[in-house]
Design an enzyme around this catalytic site. Structure first.
Site, mmCIF file in Angstrom:
data_model
loop_
_atom_site.group_PDB
_atom_site.id
_atom_site.type_symbol
_atom_site.label_atom_id
_atom_site.label_comp_id
_atom_site.label_asym_id
_atom_site.label_seq_id
_atom_site.Cartn_x
_atom_site.Cartn_y
_atom_site.Cartn_z
ATOM 1 N N GLU A 7 0.851 -1.194 0.000
ATOM 2 C CA GLU A 7 0.000 0.000 0.000
ATOM 3 C C GLU A 7 0.887 1.244 0.000
ATOM 4 O OE1 GLU A 7 -3.284 1.066 -0.272
ATOM 5 O OE2 GLU A 7 -2.188 2.957 -0.143
ATOM 6 N N ALA A 18 -22.644 2.727 0.790
ATOM 7 C CA ALA A 18 -23.856 2.315 0.078
ATOM 8 C C ALA A 18 -23.525 1.113 -0.802
ATOM 9 C CB ALA A 18 -24.376 3.471 -0.779
ATOM 10 N N HIS A 47 -16.865 7.029 -8.531
ATOM 11 C CA HIS A 47 -17.119 5.675 -9.039
ATOM 12 C C HIS A 47 -16.572 5.615 -10.456
ATOM 13 C CE1 HIS A 47 -21.054 5.904 -6.431
ATOM 14 N NE2 HIS A 47 -19.978 5.755 -5.667
ATOM 15 N N THR A 58 -19.073 6.037 1.658
ATOM 16 C CA THR A 58 -20.382 6.200 2.294
ATOM 17 C C THR A 58 -21.000 4.851 2.633
ATOM 18 O OG1 THR A 58 -20.576 8.167 0.920
ATOM 19 C CG2 THR A 58 -22.554 7.485 2.033
ATOM 20 N N VAL A 75 4.333 0.266 -5.255
ATOM 21 C CA VAL A 75 4.707 -0.670 -6.314
ATOM 22 C C VAL A 75 5.007 0.140 -7.566
ATOM 23 C CG1 VAL A 75 3.956 -2.605 -7.746
ATOM 24 C CG2 VAL A 75 3.376 -2.533 -5.302
ATOM 25 N N ASN A 135 -13.200 -1.163 -9.575
ATOM 26 C CA ASN A 135 -14.306 -0.700 -10.404
ATOM 27 C C ASN A 135 -13.922 -0.592 -11.877
ATOM 28 O OD1 ASN A 135 -15.585 -0.452 -7.927
ATOM 29 N ND2 ASN A 135 -15.052 1.708 -7.717
ATOM 30 N N ASN A 168 -4.025 5.550 1.218
ATOM 31 C CA ASN A 168 -3.944 5.171 2.632
ATOM 32 C C ASN A 168 -4.339 3.706 2.741
ATOM 33 O OD1 ASN A 168 -6.712 6.729 2.028
ATOM 34 N ND2 ASN A 168 -7.119 4.989 3.372
ATOM 35 N N THR A 218 -19.039 -0.680 -5.499
ATOM 36 C CA THR A 218 -18.081 -1.482 -4.731
ATOM 37 C C THR A 218 -18.557 -2.919 -4.515
ATOM 38 O OG1 THR A 218 -17.403 0.547 -3.650
ATOM 39 C CG2 THR A 218 -16.642 -1.492 -2.656
HETATM 40 P P1 FAD Z 1 -9.261 1.891 -3.472
HETATM 41 O O1 FAD Z 1 -10.154 1.784 -2.311
HETATM 42 O O2 FAD Z 1 -9.161 3.190 -4.178
HETATM 43 O O3 FAD Z 1 -7.815 1.415 -3.015
HETATM 44 C C1 FAD Z 1 -6.719 1.438 -3.890
HETATM 45 C C2 FAD Z 1 -5.455 1.575 -3.073
HETATM 46 O O4 FAD Z 1 -4.331 1.314 -3.923
HETATM 47 C C3 FAD Z 1 -5.218 2.980 -2.493
HETATM 48 O O5 FAD Z 1 -5.100 2.904 -1.091
HETATM 49 C C4 FAD Z 1 -3.925 3.444 -3.137
HETATM 50 O O6 FAD Z 1 -3.114 4.214 -2.271
HETATM 51 C C5 FAD Z 1 -3.256 2.125 -3.473
HETATM 52 N N1 FAD Z 1 -2.277 2.252 -4.564
HETATM 53 C C6 FAD Z 1 -2.413 2.931 -5.731
HETATM 54 N N2 FAD Z 1 -1.294 2.788 -6.479
HETATM 55 C C7 FAD Z 1 -0.445 2.013 -5.765
HETATM 56 C C8 FAD Z 1 0.857 1.519 -6.017
HETATM 57 N N3 FAD Z 1 1.482 1.741 -7.182
HETATM 58 N N4 FAD Z 1 1.458 0.784 -5.045
HETATM 59 C C9 FAD Z 1 0.831 0.508 -3.863
HETATM 60 N N5 FAD Z 1 -0.422 0.959 -3.603
HETATM 61 C C10 FAD Z 1 -1.051 1.689 -4.537
HETATM 62 N N6 FAD Z 1 -18.554 3.180 -3.340
HETATM 63 C C11 FAD Z 1 -19.734 2.552 -3.131
HETATM 64 O O7 FAD Z 1 -19.978 1.481 -3.678
HETATM 65 N N7 FAD Z 1 -20.644 3.072 -2.276
HETATM 66 C C12 FAD Z 1 -20.460 4.265 -1.645
HETATM 67 O O8 FAD Z 1 -21.308 4.681 -0.860
HETATM 68 C C13 FAD Z 1 -19.249 4.965 -1.887
HETATM 69 N N8 FAD Z 1 -19.029 6.158 -1.308
HETATM 70 C C14 FAD Z 1 -17.809 6.744 -1.442
HETATM 71 C C15 FAD Z 1 -17.558 7.920 -0.737
HETATM 72 C C16 FAD Z 1 -16.277 8.469 -0.738
HETATM 73 C C17 FAD Z 1 -16.011 9.712 0.056
HETATM 74 C C18 FAD Z 1 -15.249 7.847 -1.486
HETATM 75 C C19 FAD Z 1 -13.862 8.414 -1.480
HETATM 76 C C20 FAD Z 1 -15.509 6.698 -2.225
HETATM 77 C C21 FAD Z 1 -16.798 6.140 -2.226
HETATM 78 N N9 FAD Z 1 -17.091 4.973 -2.921
HETATM 79 C C22 FAD Z 1 -18.294 4.357 -2.738
HETATM 80 C C23 FAD Z 1 -16.107 4.309 -3.778
HETATM 81 C C24 FAD Z 1 -15.423 3.158 -3.036
HETATM 82 O O9 FAD Z 1 -14.731 3.641 -1.931
HETATM 83 C C25 FAD Z 1 -14.535 2.428 -4.011
HETATM 84 O O10 FAD Z 1 -15.392 1.796 -4.955
HETATM 85 C C26 FAD Z 1 -13.659 1.356 -3.389
HETATM 86 O O11 FAD Z 1 -12.884 1.847 -2.344
HETATM 87 C C27 FAD Z 1 -12.760 0.763 -4.471
HETATM 88 O O12 FAD Z 1 -11.906 -0.172 -3.877
HETATM 89 P P2 FAD Z 1 -10.494 -0.542 -4.496
HETATM 90 O O13 FAD Z 1 -9.882 -1.495 -3.546
HETATM 91 O O14 FAD Z 1 -10.663 -0.968 -5.902
HETATM 92 O O15 FAD Z 1 -9.688 0.823 -4.586
#
Ligand code: FAD
Length: 531
Positions: A36, A130, A457, A128, A239, A491, A119, A503
């Site tokens: 991370e 949802a 999204h 949120t 990474v 996504n 983070n 999500t």
């Molecule tokens: P992320 O959660 O974005 O995690 C990706 C991680 O990869 C990050 O921590 C990043 O630092 C890390 N990363 C990136 N590049 C590198 C690298 N090269 N090396 C190491 N680490 C790296 N979705 C919903 O479905 N419902 C909701 O209600 C909703 N509300 C939201 C409200 C807010 C305020 C926010 C910010 C997002 C919301 N979302 C919601 C979206 C949801 O949070 C995301 O769909 C979900 O977190 C995606 O998960 P992920 O693991 O694919 O990516």
């Protein structure tokens, strides 16, 4: 002797966490190392910052998510607090704009609100929560309904989804009744106003402990569980490259952001779940460049508004005593603005949008005390329609081999345009939002379309497809075309035009990818042992 597969997971959000959990549960000898780029915010890795009761502590956790946090790079690329709308769709605290305008900024004039979180727990520490499920044409056409149903059930378990959160809120029920009256006869059975499924654990005092990657990781971060011995999470570790040899991913090059040391970590499987922009960027930087990479970007155009609940209207369904009970419950955790969550889900053909209705004690912005709706005892409703965007090759992110971004990666340029199809649906949804608002009370913020990128999204940039025909990046099990041992998650893998928060769907897709990957790793282990 049994082979101990090493799996490298890039990104610690809900999707990387789902892969880690599913793979370790299925492969008794495997190890997962999760990298991370951002810092760990909470004692429990990946916990939702919404659970932090102390406002100063919550603020600090959000600030730490808003950009590079190592050493001298401890600068914030964050969005100013005054410009955010808590509890709704738009880009907010805890996230940082990709096009922040400084040195090494991405270029996204047509998608200006595009943001990310850096983070442990990713955006999943700020979301949120949802978690509606896709319906009708939102679903992935090449996954059969039976399997899809099963995948969703596993995904709901991983995210601790509650289908009837705050169902006991009388005000929440009154809001549903008013919306039902307004839309009577217009929506198909089963697709009318209902509680919005959300991810988290209801607490005995009536509040929620919101879900983050911590809940998805589950036993992996429980020192009492044997699974935790086979899981390692390295924060502040970027990474830089996926290493590929002879058409196969063989590991990752990582940089420890504390020491600036770089090394190669060999792996039998690499899962890239680093969000919808930074995952394709990492693939590009690694020389993995399928034609659809970064293309077919979609999101949800969002129209939002805020309404002060009208005491006469809501009073037909909820009493003063109900309101007193509501206020008493909310006072247990005043730092959590959400008191009830309702929705009208996507349905076809007549309601191809998703309405989210969040009930809260205060408006999401300072309201002039002289405003007639200031201090409304019955509270406020933040409502927004999410709409769909048709996938097109020309909408997307491209990467420059000449210009590097602030992290030293090929810089991003995002191009994106709404077409007549989207504009027509935006107009139709805005009209419905007016009707919904008038049914509930008085607008204190009129319906308005948020800038492109506001939904958070982001989909399509690593879309899955049935054939390696240039219109997809990954196969139906999220395996990148043409590179063995490399999976993409998040996504970005979603290929459809849809309106639901993505999500849950992405976790379901990850469950499918992890099952297939576990099967493959187990089979290659067997071949190694017997061959
Ligand atoms: P992320 O959660 O974005 O995690 C990706 C991680 O990869 C990050 O921590 C990043 O630092 C890390 N990363 C990136 N590049 C590198 C690298 N090269 N090396 C190491 N680490 C790296 N979705 C919903 O479905 N419902 C909701 O209600 C909703 N509300 C939201 C409200 C807010 C305020 C926010 C910010 C997002 C919301 N979302 C919601 C979206 C949801 O949070 C995301 O769909 C979900 O977190 C995606 O998960 P992920 O693991 O694919 O990516």
């Amino acid at each position: 002797m049994s082979h101990h597969a090493t799996i490298a997971v890039v990104g610690s959000g809900p999707i990387g966490s789902a892969y880690a959990r599913m793979l370790l549960e299925q492969l008794p000898d495997a190890h997962v190392v999760m990298f991370e780029a951002g810092p760990q915010l909470t004692a429990i890795p990946g916990e939702s910052v919404r659970n932090i009761a102390d406002p100063a502590e919550k603020e600090r956790a959000r600030e730490m998510s808003q950009g590079p946090q190592a050493g001298e790079l401890r600068e914030s690329l964050g969005i100013p607090a005054g410009a955010v709308v808590e509890g709704m769709f738009t880009a907010r605290q805890g996230t940082h704009l990709l096009d922040f305008g400084g040195d090494g900024s991405a270029h996204a004039p047509t998608f200006p609100a595009v943001a990310a979180a850096t983070n442990v727990g990713g955006q999943g520490a700020h979301w949120t929560c949802a978690t509606p499920a896709p319906a009708f044409s939102e679903k992935i056409p090449f996954i059969a309904d039976d399997e899809w149903h099963d995948l969703l059930e596993v995904a709901k378990d991983l995210l601790h989804v509650q289908s009837a959160a705050f169902a006991d809120s009388a005000v929440g029920a009154g809001i549903r009744s008013l919306l039902e009256e307004e839309y009577a006869g217009e929506l198909p059975d089963g697709y009318g106003p209902s509680t919005l499924p959300v991810a988290g654990d209801p607490q005995p005092d009536g509040t929620m402990r919101w879900a983050g990657a911590d809940m998805v990781l589950g036993p992996l971060i429980d020192p009492e569980s044997p699974l935790s011995a086979r899981f390692e999470l390295r924060d502040l570790t970027l990474v830089r490259r996926v290493e590929v040899q002879d058409g196969r991913a063989v590991g990752v090059t990582v940089e420890d952001l504390r020491t600036r040391e770089t090394r190669v970590v060999p792996a039998d499987l690499v899962v890239v779940a680093a969000d919808a922009f930074r995952s394709p960027q990492l693939l590009w930087a690694s020389g993995i460049r399928p034609p659809a990479l970064g293309r077919y970007l979609t999101e949800h155009p969002v129209v939002i508004s805020t309404v002060a609940l009208d005491p006469d209207k809501i009073g037909r369904f909820a009493s003063e005593a109900d309101l007193d009970a509501e206020i008493a419950r909310r006072s247990v955790n005043p730092a959590d603005p959400v008191a009830a969550v309702n929705r009208i889900p996507f349905s076809e053909p007549d309601h191809p949008f998703s309405l989210q209705v969040m009930y809260a004690e205060n408006p999401p912005f300072p309201l002039d005390p002289s405003h007639p709706a200031a201090g409304n005892r019955w509270g406020y409703v933040n409502m927004g329609y999410g709409m769909r965007k048709r996938p097109r090759f020309q909408d997307g992110v491209t990467f420059s081999d000449e210009e590097l971004d602030y992290r030293g990666f090929p810089n991003m340029t995002i191009e994106y345009e709404l077409t007549d199809a989207e504009n027509a649906e935006i107009a139709a949804a805005t009209e419905r939002l007016r009707r919904a608002g008038n049914a509930l009370g008085t607008f204190i913020a009129e319906p308005r379309l948020l800038p492109n990128g506001s939904s958070l999204h982001y989909m399509g940039t690593m879309r899955m497809g049935e054939a390696d025909d240039g219109t997809s990046v990954a196969d139906p099990w999220s395996r990148v075309w043409g590179v063995d041992g490399l999976i993409v998650g998040g996504n970005g893998v979603i290929p459809t035009a849809n309106a639901m928060n993505p999500t849950l769907m992405s976790v379901a897709v990850a469950v499918r990818g992890a099952r297939k990957a576990a099967e493959q790793l187990a089979a290659s282990d067997h071949t190694r042992q017997t061959g």
